[in-house]
Write a protein that holds these residues in place. Structure first.
Motif, PDB file in Angstrom:
ATOM      1  N   VAL A 157       7.744   7.503   9.044  1.00 48.19           N
ATOM      2  CA  VAL A 157       7.903   7.302   7.603  1.00 48.19           C
ATOM      3  C   VAL A 157       8.659   8.500   7.024  1.00 48.19           C
ATOM      4  CG1 VAL A 157       6.740   6.881   5.403  1.00 48.19           C
ATOM      5  CG2 VAL A 157       5.750   6.015   7.534  1.00 48.19           C
ATOM      6  N   VAL A 158       9.608   8.237   6.128  1.00 50.83           N
ATOM      7  CA  VAL A 158      10.428   9.296   5.535  1.00 50.83           C
ATOM      8  C   VAL A 158      10.549   9.089   4.031  1.00 50.83           C
ATOM      9  CG1 VAL A 158      11.779   9.780   7.616  1.00 50.83           C
ATOM     10  CG2 VAL A 158      12.520   7.970   6.043  1.00 50.83           C
ATOM     11  N   LEU A 159      10.935  10.162   3.324  1.00 58.71           N
ATOM     12  CA  LEU A 159      11.280  10.092   1.910  1.00 58.71           C
ATOM     13  C   LEU A 159      12.801  10.019   1.815  1.00 58.71           C
ATOM     14  CD1 LEU A 159       8.957  12.862   0.406  1.00 58.71           C
ATOM     15  CD2 LEU A 159       8.475  10.446   0.750  1.00 58.71           C
ATOM     16  N   VAL A 160      13.312   9.065   1.055  1.00 62.63           N
ATOM     17  CA  VAL A 160      14.761   8.862   0.983  1.00 62.63           C
ATOM     18  C   VAL A 160      15.210   8.686  -0.458  1.00 62.63           C
ATOM     19  CG1 VAL A 160      14.991   7.861   3.295  1.00 62.63           C
ATOM     20  CG2 VAL A 160      14.446   6.378   1.341  1.00 62.63           C
TER      21      VAL A 160
ATOM     22  N   MET B  19       9.383   6.255  -0.396  1.00 63.00           N
ATOM     23  CA  MET B  19       8.712   6.631   0.850  1.00 63.00           C
ATOM     24  C   MET B  19       8.562   5.359   1.683  1.00 63.00           C
ATOM     25  SD  MET B  19       5.091   8.640   1.470  1.00 63.00           S
ATOM     26  CE  MET B  19       4.032   7.314   0.910  1.00 63.00           C
ATOM     27  N   LEU B  20       9.372   5.267   2.741  1.00 64.92           N
ATOM     28  CA  LEU B  20       9.440   4.022   3.496  1.00 64.92           C
ATOM     29  C   LEU B  20       9.544   4.286   4.996  1.00 64.92           C
ATOM     30  CD1 LEU B  20      11.970   2.108   1.214  1.00 64.92           C
ATOM     31  CD2 LEU B  20       9.555   1.508   1.557  1.00 64.92           C
ATOM     32  N   PRO B  21       9.119   3.325   5.814  1.00 57.68           N
ATOM     33  CA  PRO B  21       9.250   3.480   7.268  1.00 57.68           C
ATOM     34  C   PRO B  21      10.704   3.379   7.711  1.00 57.68           C
ATOM     35  CG  PRO B  21       8.322   1.332   6.722  1.00 57.68           C
ATOM     36  CD  PRO B  21       8.378   2.097   5.454  1.00 57.68           C
ATOM     37  N   MET B  22      10.993   4.033   8.835  1.00 55.77           N
ATOM     38  CA  MET B  22      12.358   4.049   9.361  1.00 55.77           C
ATOM     39  C   MET B  22      12.872   2.656   9.695  1.00 55.77           C
ATOM     40  SD  MET B  22      13.986   6.916   9.418  1.00 55.77           S
ATOM     41  CE  MET B  22      15.231   6.394  10.583  1.00 55.77           C
ATOM     42  N   PHE B  23      11.985   1.723  10.052  1.00 50.33           N
ATOM     43  CA  PHE B  23      12.499   0.402  10.407  1.00 50.33           C
ATOM     44  C   PHE B  23      13.097  -0.322   9.199  1.00 50.33           C
ATOM     45  CE2 PHE B  23       7.917  -0.624   9.730  1.00 50.33           C
ATOM     46  CZ  PHE B  23       8.025  -1.628   8.786  1.00 50.33           C
ATOM     47  N   ILE B  24      12.785   0.152   7.994  1.00 51.86           N
ATOM     48  CA  ILE B  24      13.383  -0.430   6.793  1.00 51.86           C
ATOM     49  C   ILE B  24      14.642   0.322   6.371  1.00 51.86           C
ATOM     50  CG2 ILE B  24      13.033  -0.829   4.318  1.00 51.86           C
ATOM     51  CD1 ILE B  24      10.180  -1.547   4.846  1.00 51.86           C
TER      52      ILE B  24
END
Length: 305
Positions: A163-166, A238-243
């Motif tokens: 999970v990352v902040l983008v 804040m979303l998972p990398m697969f998205i």
């Protein structure tokens, strides 16, 4: 001894012509076999066997009952074999429930490849972000992201989900990038959920969990909607990398606060705690672990993040 066992005992006695031999074949005592036959005779109100000191032979009623018992026992054996094959061979209809974003981005393609491999299976794939009860919905396998809360189900780990902040380059240019987690309260944040009120994000600092207030300007229970808003410069998500992995690779989004990312989520496959897991469920879960477990494909998109 139940009725089927008693029928089997009678069949063995008539086939061998001996109580002792029937008992040996069944692994029972002679008295147990004799008692089972007598209980059948009492239930039917008819003598089934003529007994002499040298041999046991069926009466006319016993021979007729013997033939019916053979047919019944054969049907039971075939039914048991068919049920066993359902558990040994992946056949029938597999009902799968999964979250919308993961389902459309990765699981749908995986299910198609799974069906190519197992052509005899039908699949009902239901995608929803609504929290369901898998047992009430009749799902064979439920894919969930995060820590399973339902202890009545068995959870098998498929793969981690980073999970990352983008935020978009346009947002960062206009508002600047947060330098510390505490800065998020002054930024426009895109929150997963149903309300923008009193929102907090759980991040990490020096490997330790921290909780910070955020300034949420939008909330949604769908990750794709939040990603779309982030790409258009509405705020930080804040979303998972697969998205968001592909958007990061394409330069549409950038990772912010890379040293304060939340702990990884885990993608699980949930199923009911049956003693015998049906083959269709077992091979599907194995397929998902093999496809995503070694190195999730979405990690490749963000390898430079």
């Amino acid at each position: 001894m139940d009725k089927l066992e008693a029928m089997n005992a009678l069949v063995k006695v008539i086939a061998s012509g001996s109580y002792a031999e029937a008992a040996r074949r069944l692994g029972l005592t002679r008295s147990a076999v004799s008692k089972a036959v007598m209980e059948l005779e009492e239930t039917l109100g008819a003598r089934l066997l003529d007994r002499t000191t040298r041999r046991v032979t069926p009466t006319e009623a016993g021979l007729a009952y013997y033939e019916r018992c053979l047919a019944i026992l054969a049907q039971v054996e075939e039914t048991e074999a068919q049920i066993s094959r359902l558990h040994d061979e992946p056949k029938g209809t597999l009902k799968v429930n999964a979250p919308m974003s993961f389902g459309t981005l990765y699981l749908g393609d995986a299910v198609a490849d799974f069906m190519i491999r197992y052509g005899d299976l039908k699949v009902e794939l239901i995608l929803t972000d609504r929290f369901i009860d898998p047992l009430e919905e009749g799902a064979d396998v439920t894919v969930r992201i995060g820590t399973p809360a339902d202890s009545s189900l068995i959870a098998r780990r498929i793969t981690p989900a980073r999970v990352v902040l983008v935020a978009s380059p346009g947002y960062i240019e206009k508002h600047g990038a947060p330098q510390t987690p505490a800065d998020l309260v002054d930024h426009r944040c895109l929150s997963y959920g149903h309300t923008t009120s009193l929102q907090r994000w759980h991040l990490t600092e020096n490997g330790e969990p921290i909780s910070v207030s955020i300034g949420a300007c939008m909330a949604s229970n769908n990750g794709d909607a939040l990603r779309d808003a982030a790409v258009k410069g509405i705020g930080i998500a804040m979303l998972p990398m697969f998205i968001v992995g592909k958007d990061i690779a394409a330069g549409r989004l950038e990772i912010v606060l890379p040293h304060n990312c939340p702990a990884d989520l885990t993608i699980h496959a949930l199923y009911a705690p049956n003693r015998y897991l049906a083959a269709k469920s077992r091979v599907f879960i194995d397929f998902l672990v093999d496809r995503f477990g070694k190195r999730p494909p979405w990690d490749d998109w963000g390898s430079n993040g």
